[in-house]
Write a protein that holds these residues in place. Sequence first.
Motif, mmCIF file in Angstrom:
data_model
loop_
_atom_site.group_PDB
_atom_site.id
_atom_site.type_symbol
_atom_site.label_atom_id
_atom_site.label_comp_id
_atom_site.label_asym_id
_atom_site.label_seq_id
_atom_site.Cartn_x
_atom_site.Cartn_y
_atom_site.Cartn_z
ATOM 1 N N GLY A 242 0.977 -0.761 0.513
ATOM 2 C CA GLY A 242 -0.250 0.358 0.030
ATOM 3 C C GLY A 242 1.104 1.663 0.364
ATOM 4 N N GLY A 243 0.446 2.661 1.035
ATOM 5 C CA GLY A 243 0.807 3.492 0.501
ATOM 6 C C GLY A 243 0.660 4.725 0.197
ATOM 7 N N ALA A 244 -0.357 4.679 -0.874
ATOM 8 C CA ALA A 244 -1.017 5.768 -2.089
ATOM 9 C C ALA A 244 -1.988 5.440 -2.220
ATOM 10 N N VAL A 245 -3.189 6.533 -2.786
ATOM 11 C CA VAL A 245 -4.050 5.799 -3.470
ATOM 12 C C VAL A 245 -4.085 4.914 -4.384
ATOM 13 N N ASP A 246 -5.310 4.274 -4.610
ATOM 14 C CA ASP A 246 -5.880 3.187 -5.364
ATOM 15 C C ASP A 246 -5.398 3.214 -6.508
ATOM 16 N N LEU A 247 -5.345 4.692 -7.463
ATOM 17 C CA LEU A 247 -4.967 4.873 -8.515
ATOM 18 C C LEU A 247 -4.229 6.142 -8.547
ATOM 19 N N PRO A 248 -3.237 5.811 -7.925
ATOM 20 C CA PRO A 248 -1.960 6.991 -8.178
ATOM 21 C C PRO A 248 -2.067 8.193 -9.020
ATOM 22 N N LEU A 249 -2.375 9.768 -8.210
ATOM 23 C CA LEU A 249 -2.214 10.752 -9.341
ATOM 24 C C LEU A 249 -0.896 11.450 -9.889
ATOM 25 N N SER A 250 0.093 10.317 -8.970
ATOM 26 C CA SER A 250 1.199 11.160 -10.525
ATOM 27 C C SER A 250 1.238 10.611 -11.460
ATOM 28 N N ILE A 251 0.827 9.214 -11.541
ATOM 29 C CA ILE A 251 1.131 7.912 -12.474
ATOM 30 C C ILE A 251 -0.336 9.071 -13.782
ATOM 31 N N LEU A 252 -1.381 9.514 -13.407
ATOM 32 C CA LEU A 252 -1.794 9.909 -13.721
ATOM 33 C C LEU A 252 -1.735 11.344 -14.358
ATOM 34 N N GLY A 267 -3.310 -1.130 -6.810
ATOM 35 C CA GLY A 267 -4.811 -0.301 -6.567
ATOM 36 C C GLY A 267 -5.472 -0.929 -7.741
ATOM 37 N N VAL A 268 -5.985 -0.002 -8.479
ATOM 38 C CA VAL A 268 -6.911 -0.386 -9.645
ATOM 39 C C VAL A 268 -5.951 0.258 -11.188
ATOM 40 N N THR A 269 -5.174 0.372 -10.531
ATOM 41 C CA THR A 269 -4.227 0.633 -11.795
ATOM 42 C C THR A 269 -4.374 0.114 -13.151
ATOM 43 N N LYS A 270 -4.510 -1.010 -12.896
ATOM 44 C CA LYS A 270 -4.715 -1.713 -14.380
ATOM 45 C C LYS A 270 -6.114 -1.898 -15.097
ATOM 46 N N LYS A 271 -7.113 -2.074 -13.865
ATOM 47 C CA LYS A 271 -8.525 -1.425 -14.291
ATOM 48 C C LYS A 271 -8.719 -0.290 -15.255
ATOM 49 N N TYR A 272 -8.325 0.705 -14.967
ATOM 50 C CA TYR A 272 -8.366 1.759 -15.540
ATOM 51 C C TYR A 272 -7.322 2.520 -16.500
ATOM 52 N N LEU A 273 -6.160 1.903 -17.014
ATOM 53 C CA LEU A 273 -5.025 2.092 -17.418
ATOM 54 C C LEU A 273 -4.463 0.951 -18.280
ATOM 55 N N SER A 274 -5.195 -0.658 -18.534
ATOM 56 C CA SER A 274 -4.696 -1.017 -18.889
ATOM 57 C C SER A 274 -4.668 -0.901 -20.778
#
Length: 330
Positions: A242-252, A267-274
């Motif tokens: 853990g240690g970050a929000v589910d969809l890290p804002l820095s990635i976005l 988190g949900v990176t694969k769900k929303y960014l794959s």
Amino acid sequence: MKIVVLGNYKELPTEGMEVITNSIVNSLRENSKIQLRTFSTREFIRSFFFLLFYQPHVFIFTHGPGKGVLVLSGLIRLFFSAKIIWIASRPSLSKLSPLIFKWTAVDFIIGGRKTPEILKVMENRDVIYHETVIGISLERVQSLKNQKKAYFLEKRVEVPFLLHVGHIRKNRGLENLIQIKQESPIEVDILVLGSPSLSYDPEVLDAVKSAGVQVVREVVPDLHALYQMADFYLFPVDPVLGGAVDLPLSILEALHCKTPVITTPFGVTKKYLSKIEGVFFSDSNHFSQSVLEHIQSMNHCKVSVNPLPKEFDLKNLSNIIIDFLQVDEK
């Protein structure tokens, strides 16, 4: 309508949940039908008797939810006839007693996924869940988008430049950056931009600096330029820690600046960014190896990145809240 936002509100946010709180507060304040006050958790406890007199119609928790949110939500339900809303950007509810899930209270949850713990809460309450992307504040990375270079870093064109923005702590996977620096067959520049307002681990900071990774802990006015300078943005955090929000804002933020991203399936990176072009996934155990392979294969060419869809605009959260509360726009 009187709304109280419980979160760490700052005019100049420097980390994920501060950014989310800032965006929600500023957006809701644009509605003339809303009277809004903000309190941190400590301020809420100190101001409890004032709030009893004030009697808000709505409480919005913008951090977590964690154990504290569950306890305070239950307390609010005992003393206030108000709606309770959670922004579930970083659920942290594991290993809690089943009793706390029965005692807590919430009316509306906005999040990117229904964790098992969120489902436990919903089992005991009549809760509306709204699944959505908890995205980024576009203004945060666009304020000086024409700036050509970050003021503290002179980019060497011939050397790959890798960037990570986040906390300097043991659960952030920064050992991977050290490994990249040590094992790369070619010279690479790596920069970690840490929050100046949050605590850091001195041992981790020393280890990263000793390996030749540059570290900056300050507010960067030309954040857009910094992201654009990077050949890759790295998010090496182990999903288990853990240690970050589910969809890290820095990635976005990096993607919004057209910078390709190498990340763990956090988190949900694969769900929303794959399906977003320019996002590459690697498991935690092979992260540094994956980064080195991408560096060697890029051949001085910029990797193509898809524009982020409108659903990634953080302002959408305030619209979802307003729709739920049925507040007429000004």
